[in-house]
Design an enzyme around this catalytic site. Structure first.
Site, PDB file in Angstrom:
ATOM      1  N   ASN A 149       0.823  -1.215   0.000  1.00  0.00           N
ATOM      2  CA  ASN A 149       0.000   0.000   0.000  1.00  0.00           C
ATOM      3  C   ASN A 149       0.852   1.258   0.000  1.00  0.00           C
ATOM      4  O   ASN A 149       2.043   1.237   0.343  1.00  0.00           O
ATOM      5  CB  ASN A 149      -0.928   0.029   1.210  1.00  0.00           C
ATOM      6  CG  ASN A 149      -0.249   0.469   2.479  1.00  0.00           C
ATOM      7  OD1 ASN A 149       0.468  -0.322   3.106  1.00  0.00           O
ATOM      8  ND2 ASN A 149      -0.455   1.716   2.887  1.00  0.00           N
ATOM      9  N   CYS A 150       0.219   2.342  -0.401  1.00  0.00           N
ATOM     10  CA  CYS A 150       0.768   3.685  -0.204  1.00  0.00           C
ATOM     11  C   CYS A 150      -0.414   4.563   0.185  1.00  0.00           C
ATOM     12  O   CYS A 150      -1.385   4.068   0.773  1.00  0.00           O
ATOM     13  CB  CYS A 150       1.520   4.186  -1.435  1.00  0.00           C
ATOM     14  SG  CYS A 150       0.559   4.212  -2.965  1.00  0.00           S
ATOM     15  N   SER A 151      -0.378   5.827  -0.089  1.00  0.00           N
ATOM     16  CA  SER A 151      -1.463   6.709   0.334  1.00  0.00           C
ATOM     17  C   SER A 151      -2.698   6.553  -0.551  1.00  0.00           C
ATOM     18  O   SER A 151      -3.814   6.403  -0.065  1.00  0.00           O
ATOM     19  CB  SER A 151      -0.987   8.164   0.319  1.00  0.00           C
ATOM     20  OG  SER A 151      -1.993   9.028   0.794  1.00  0.00           O
TER      21      SER A 151
END
Length: 261
Positions: A149-151
């Protein structure tokens, strides 16, 4: 479109943002990436208690969080709780700082933002090579299922998912299809309505037209990243091997574990 419907990839979660299974795709040699083994997401700080229980029930054994330290502090990932989950993250400099500066400009245009995004994707494989090495190391050590994941779950995660699918032998066109699925899964109005802070304020000052390329998964962005790998490394396989330590033997090992058929 893939034979696996997009609504099947979406998990039944109330507070998820762009969280989906990216298995189910066919490889060039006729096998299929297993479902329930690979997940990708944006921020997970809004997950409910029921959402957290659902994710823990999936048996996820590793999270690779590609966000900067300030992003993690503002929107922490907590759902895994006391579960046996390896949580990888690292601190690094602002590789996308130019975007933050651009958002302050009242003269920002959609063309400016799209050009900046295309340029950014050329740098993501370089800036985040350490994270992608860790991602593959988790899989090769048996820490599966994996969630990355990231933002937004679009840019850093988009490249990460593309690298995994490529290592498994999924054709380029299908990899692009998975990347573009963010446009169906990411509800930006919902996310921004739940966020506060200066970053959101800057984005709301920018015109919707200028903002659109930032919030869009555009095939040209991903192709820009692939082109950079061709130019700098002689191709994606060479990048996997030379920069990430994922050689032919490692790719065979991943395919044994992650492919059906």
């Amino acid at each position: 479109m893939s034979s696996v419907a997009q609504d099947v990839r979406r998990l039944p979660l109330e507070g998820a943002f762009n969280l989906r299974d990216f298995g189910g795709y066919a490889t060039a040699d006729g096998r299929v990436v297993k479902r329930g083994m690979l997940f990708r997401s944006g921020t997970m700080t809004l997950l409910t208690g029921a959402d957290a229980a659902h994710l823990r029930a999936l048996g996820i054994r590793a999270i690779c969080d590609f966000r900067r330290g300030n992003e993690r502090a503002a929107e922490p990932t907590l759902w895994h709780g006391e579960a046996d989950v390896d949580y990888f993250c690292r601190d690094y400099g602002e590789s996308s700082g130019i975007l933050g500066e651009m958002l302050k400009s009242p003269a920002l245009t959609a063309a400016d933002m799209r050009a900046a995004m295309i340029a950014l994707y050329r740098e993501i494989p370089v800036d985040h090579a350490a994270s992608y090495r860790a991602m593959f190391a988790q899989m090769l050590s048996g820490r599966l299922p994996l969630l990355i994941n990231c933002s937004a779950g679009k840019d850093r995660t988009g490249i990460g998912a593309a690298l995994i699918l490529a290592a498994l032998g999924v054709p380029r066109a299908t990899i692009v299809e998975d990347y573009l699925a963010t446009n169906d899964h990411a509800d930006w109005d919902w996310l921004l309505s739940h966020r506060d802070g200066t970053a959101v304020a800057r984005r709301r000052r920018a015109s919707p037209d200028a903002m659109a390329p930032l919030l869009t998964a555009d095939a040209a962005y991903l192709e820009s990243g692939f082109a950079a790998l061709d130019e700098r490394h002689g191709g994606l396989d060479a990048y996997l091997s030379d920069a990430l330590g994922v050689d032919a033997a490692a790719r065979r090992a991943l395919r044994t574990v992650l492919l059906d058929g």
